[in-house]
Design a protein around this motif. Sequence first.
Motif, PDB file in Angstrom:
ATOM      1  N   SER A  88       0.858  -1.188   0.000  1.00  0.00           N
ATOM      2  CA  SER A  88       0.000   0.000   0.000  1.00  0.00           C
ATOM      3  C   SER A  88       0.893   1.237   0.000  1.00  0.00           C
ATOM      4  N   THR A  90       0.784   3.579   2.157  1.00  0.00           N
ATOM      5  CA  THR A  90       1.222   3.774   3.542  1.00  0.00           C
ATOM      6  C   THR A  90       2.467   2.930   3.836  1.00  0.00           C
ATOM      7  N   GLU A  91       2.430   1.656   3.431  1.00  0.00           N
ATOM      8  CA  GLU A  91       3.582   0.774   3.668  1.00  0.00           C
ATOM      9  C   GLU A  91       4.818   1.272   2.904  1.00  0.00           C
ATOM     10  N   ARG A 135      -2.131  11.614  -2.149  1.00  0.00           N
ATOM     11  CA  ARG A 135      -1.267  10.875  -1.233  1.00  0.00           C
ATOM     12  C   ARG A 135       0.018  11.668  -1.053  1.00  0.00           C
ATOM     13  N   HIS A 164      -6.331   7.431   6.499  1.00  0.00           N
ATOM     14  CA  HIS A 164      -5.170   6.647   6.928  1.00  0.00           C
ATOM     15  C   HIS A 164      -4.923   5.571   5.874  1.00  0.00           C
ATOM     16  N   SER A 165      -5.008   4.283   6.267  1.00  0.00           N
ATOM     17  CA  SER A 165      -4.696   3.243   5.282  1.00  0.00           C
ATOM     18  C   SER A 165      -5.891   2.312   5.049  1.00  0.00           C
ATOM     19  N   TYR A 167      -5.754  -0.466   3.219  1.00  0.00           N
ATOM     20  CA  TYR A 167      -5.280  -1.856   3.340  1.00  0.00           C
ATOM     21  C   TYR A 167      -5.175  -2.287   4.809  1.00  0.00           C
ATOM     22  N   ASP A 168      -4.739  -1.354   5.659  1.00  0.00           N
ATOM     23  CA  ASP A 168      -4.655  -1.655   7.103  1.00  0.00           C
ATOM     24  C   ASP A 168      -6.039  -2.012   7.640  1.00  0.00           C
TER      25      ASP A 168
END
Length: 241
Positions: A88, A90-91, A135, A164-165, A167-168
């Motif tokens: 993602s 974020t990652e 992003r 936020h995320s 995928y999280d």
Amino acid sequence: MLIDKNSPLPIYHQIEEYIKDRIIKGDLKPGDVLPSEREYSQLFEVSRMTIRQAINKLVNDGYLYRKKGSGTFVAEKKFEQALQGLTSFTEDMKARGLKPSSQLLHFEIIPASLKVAATLQVAEHTPVYEIKRIRLADGIPMALETCYISANLIKGLTEEVITHSIYDYIEGKLQLKIGDATQIIESSLACQTEVELLNINKGSPILLIERCTYLANGTPFEVVRSSYRADRYKFVSQLKR
Ligand code: GLP
């Protein structure tokens, strides 16, 4: 001697290498203004046309960028993004030690268009989230993303979650396993919206990435179109034979 006029290497290429070398060694740092064409033409005793040719090449390759009315500057180093591995945003940013964030532009549940429905393997008009986000990494806009996510599958998305995320949330909160994705990368030039939202110059290079992501059970859950800044990204892959 900075350049060798008797060398078979074209002079503009030698100048290009000289400037690139100064950037790599850190004599010229990201954000530094480049000496003017006139200064370089005096230094190398060549025409300004030759200097311009070298600089144009470095601009095209992403080492330099131009700002209208202010000059030519040294660009930030490009991020290397691996083409293997389903990660993602974020990652990706955290892995580089950068702080990811999102600016939410649009969030709505809409009936899926025929195209989105076909990709998500649902009936036309099935509810999908339409999400538009800028992003950012350490506060700098990196990409613009528009995604369509099956609302029947990924339940409970909120503004809080998507800033936020996503995928999280899917893996942490919903405990669903993300499996794989198909991805297409194309090059393009920034349109007016991208110029404004990504804070880049008109006509800057853009990488268009279209991704369809599947849960581990093979069900597609998102279709995403992203515009990444090509002046900040390059893609790297390992090829095995
Ligand atoms: C990348 C992908 C998108 C995906 C997003 C999820 O940007 N290109 O397809 O939707 O990651 O990111 P996050 O979990 O940070 O919301």
